[in-house]
Design an enzyme around this catalytic site. Sequence first.
Site, PDB file in Angstrom:
ATOM      1  N   GLY A 118      92.506  26.990 108.246  1.00  0.00           N
ATOM      2  CA  GLY A 118      92.970  25.668 108.665  1.00  0.00           C
ATOM      3  C   GLY A 118      94.442  25.466 108.386  1.00  0.00           C
ATOM      4  O   GLY A 118      95.088  24.595 108.968  1.00  0.00           O
ATOM      5  N   LYS A 139     100.828  30.369 104.353  1.00  0.00           N
ATOM      6  CA  LYS A 139      99.907  29.277 104.006  1.00  0.00           C
ATOM      7  C   LYS A 139     100.699  27.975 104.010  1.00  0.00           C
ATOM      8  O   LYS A 139     101.670  27.839 103.276  1.00  0.00           O
ATOM      9  CB  LYS A 139      99.275  29.522 102.629  1.00  0.00           C
ATOM     10  CG  LYS A 139      98.236  28.466 102.269  1.00  0.00           C
ATOM     11  CD  LYS A 139      97.399  28.931 101.093  1.00  0.00           C
ATOM     12  CE  LYS A 139      96.485  27.830 100.574  1.00  0.00           C
ATOM     13  NZ  LYS A 139      95.705  28.296  99.415  1.00  0.00           N
ATOM     14  N   ARG A 209     101.733  34.998 101.818  1.00  0.00           N
ATOM     15  CA  ARG A 209     100.798  35.821 101.051  1.00  0.00           C
ATOM     16  C   ARG A 209     100.713  37.205 101.687  1.00  0.00           C
ATOM     17  O   ARG A 209     100.949  37.366 102.883  1.00  0.00           O
ATOM     18  CB  ARG A 209      99.402  35.211 101.067  1.00  0.00           C
ATOM     19  CG  ARG A 209      99.360  33.746 100.709  1.00  0.00           C
ATOM     20  CD  ARG A 209      97.958  33.316 100.337  1.00  0.00           C
ATOM     21  NE  ARG A 209      97.073  33.146 101.468  1.00  0.00           N
ATOM     22  CZ  ARG A 209      95.918  32.479 101.396  1.00  0.00           C
ATOM     23  NH1 ARG A 209      95.525  31.959 100.229  1.00  0.00           N
ATOM     24  NH2 ARG A 209      95.145  32.333 102.448  1.00  0.00           N
ATOM     25  N   ARG A 216      87.082  37.488 104.522  1.00  0.00           N
ATOM     26  CA  ARG A 216      86.272  36.868 103.468  1.00  0.00           C
ATOM     27  C   ARG A 216      84.790  37.051 103.765  1.00  0.00           C
ATOM     28  O   ARG A 216      84.425  37.372 104.904  1.00  0.00           O
ATOM     29  CB  ARG A 216      86.579  35.354 103.440  1.00  0.00           C
ATOM     30  CG  ARG A 216      88.039  35.036 103.240  1.00  0.00           C
ATOM     31  CD  ARG A 216      88.484  33.893 104.147  1.00  0.00           C
ATOM     32  NE  ARG A 216      89.938  33.740 104.097  1.00  0.00           N
ATOM     33  CZ  ARG A 216      90.584  33.006 103.195  1.00  0.00           C
ATOM     34  NH1 ARG A 216      89.900  32.308 102.309  1.00  0.00           N
ATOM     35  NH2 ARG A 216      91.888  32.953 103.189  1.00  0.00           N
ATOM     36  N   ASP A 287      83.743  31.219 101.448  1.00  0.00           N
ATOM     37  CA  ASP A 287      84.940  31.420 102.274  1.00  0.00           C
ATOM     38  C   ASP A 287      86.152  31.757 101.407  1.00  0.00           C
ATOM     39  O   ASP A 287      87.204  32.107 101.939  1.00  0.00           O
ATOM     40  CB  ASP A 287      85.236  30.167 103.116  1.00  0.00           C
ATOM     41  CG  ASP A 287      85.314  28.907 102.268  1.00  0.00           C
ATOM     42  OD1 ASP A 287      84.333  28.595 101.582  1.00  0.00           O
ATOM     43  OD2 ASP A 287      86.375  28.249 102.267  1.00  0.00           O
ATOM     44  N   ASN A 288      86.003  31.663 100.093  1.00  0.00           N
ATOM     45  CA  ASN A 288      87.094  32.025  99.192  1.00  0.00           C
ATOM     46  C   ASN A 288      86.799  33.332  98.459  1.00  0.00           C
ATOM     47  O   ASN A 288      87.370  33.591  97.400  1.00  0.00           O
ATOM     48  CB  ASN A 288      87.344  30.898  98.185  1.00  0.00           C
ATOM     49  CG  ASN A 288      87.938  29.667  98.849  1.00  0.00           C
ATOM     50  OD1 ASN A 288      88.517  29.764  99.934  1.00  0.00           O
ATOM     51  ND2 ASN A 288      87.781  28.514  98.223  1.00  0.00           N
TER      52      ASN A 288
END
Length: 542
Positions: A118, A139, A209, A216, A287-288
């Site tokens: 997102g 990010k 990053r 993921r 998702d992390n």
Amino acid sequence: MSVASAAPASAPIGTLDEIQFDNRFTAALPADPERDNFRRQVAGACYSRVAPTATPAPRLLAHSAEMMERLGFETRLLEDPQFAAVFGGSVVLDGMDPHAHCYGGHQFGNWAGQLGDGRAIALGEVVDTLGQHQTLQLKGAGPTPYSRTADGLAVLRSSVREFLCSEAMAHLGVPTTRALSLVATGDMVMRDMLYDGNRAPEPGAVVCRVAPSFVRFGNFQIFASRGEIETLRTLADFVIDADFAHLAAERAPDRYVRFFDEVVRTTADMVCEWLRVGFVHGVMNTDNMSILGLTIDYGPYGWLDDYDPDWTPNTTDATHRRYRFGTQPAVAQWNLMQLANALYPLVGEAEPLQAALDGYVPYFEQQWSAMMAAKLGLPGLETETDRELATDVLEVLRLVETDMTVFWRRLATVDTSDGVEPADRIAPLADAYYRPAEVTAEHRSATSEFVERYAERLRELAIADTARAEAMNRVNPKYVLRNYLAQLAIDSATEGRPEAIGELLDVMRRPYDEQPERESYAALRPDWARTRVGCSQLSCSS
Ligand code: AMP
Ligand code: MG
């Protein structure tokens, strides 16, 4: 994880247009055909192409010298004003193929459907100086089709935290995504920091990053949940070919199980490392969870000051405290079960996946034992006594409010020779107590009881104190990114002194070394930081 066989980038990169891209992810995987940037559900695709949003006045606040070097970027690149424009999202270089991943996830134990990047936009993949592919990902560079109701942006405070922690973790030897740069965008972003209805403008920032893969658990889950089995297979084959090349060779039918088995282990290794250094991720949603077992998505993470396995920094999780320090191994296992469920359609039988999942606990215990033995300066947890020492030391840490990091460094200095007075033996540990006045005779005798047993065992093993201290100091860091230290750097950066970020990173570069001129960075958390927002409690607002 294996290093890809591509040839290392040959010449050092002295200008931005010399950066070469080899975008395997977008070349190999199905794309969303829609090119317009609006929020939507995306079917049958692993990603959507989306350009980062240009910002008014990108300015480089900090960079990682190690990542510059690893990518073959010469330092003179930093002097080019275009550097901040590129890594802040305002300029897209030739060869980049900006895109956002489609993924889903379980958030706090519940299936949340499509999430996706997102506010992350991968720019493309480069081959680093070791010959490994690395994805550069911004990010906070603007909305994507996966932004749902949010703005796709990130504020300075959370970006400083992500930048610093990515690099600090790497220096500690903990598997992690990396950070190349931190750019202030010049934009202001509205945030309700405490979720109490008080929105306020905050400076925006973008972190670049870097990781071999940003895939993921949730990337697999989304396709399994939608019954898009062919896309699921295409993704799994791509990930295995790209990042698990040793499993790819003959397209063996059991490759998905072997792949999963490896993720089980790398995930266990990662969590074990978190326990070693006192790190709490704070939002272990599926998702992390990185498919490479890297610590990913630094949000409301925190470091233990006083040792409290029930602590979580995440105020959003304050009621159930699902993601507290001590539950991380169990949560990782639960998340792995969700990944196994997602891979099941490719395997067709549950038993082999279950067997791999069942391997998690014994493997974790083995790694945990090795980790605890190393922290204690023991060759292993070989005897019942050793195993008791490893569990009892954690009880001792909880007797009174004790700083975890200081305690382990002080334990390394304990004199284990015969005939030392018990009170003298435990004296060095007192430096780790937050409220020395509250330490009772009972606490002291319980601590002594442990330390006498510990000393006796070391004498039995004929382990010399100097050698032990050296070994312990290689696994018990002196310097960790204490929450309040990061907050002080954020305060300085907000007040116009971004150099403070680089200065703090400089301390975190050598976390195991004594740095006599930097003792203050290794001190107990000061009292003012006990309750200050950002130092003890963080919301997901970022
Ligand atoms: P997190 O809890 O930070 O891992 O985020 C969960 C999901 O929300 C992911 O899909 C994120 O990309 C998305 N997300 C978080 N913050 C933002 C934001 N400011 N704008 C858009 N999407 C966001
Ligand atoms: Mg996330």
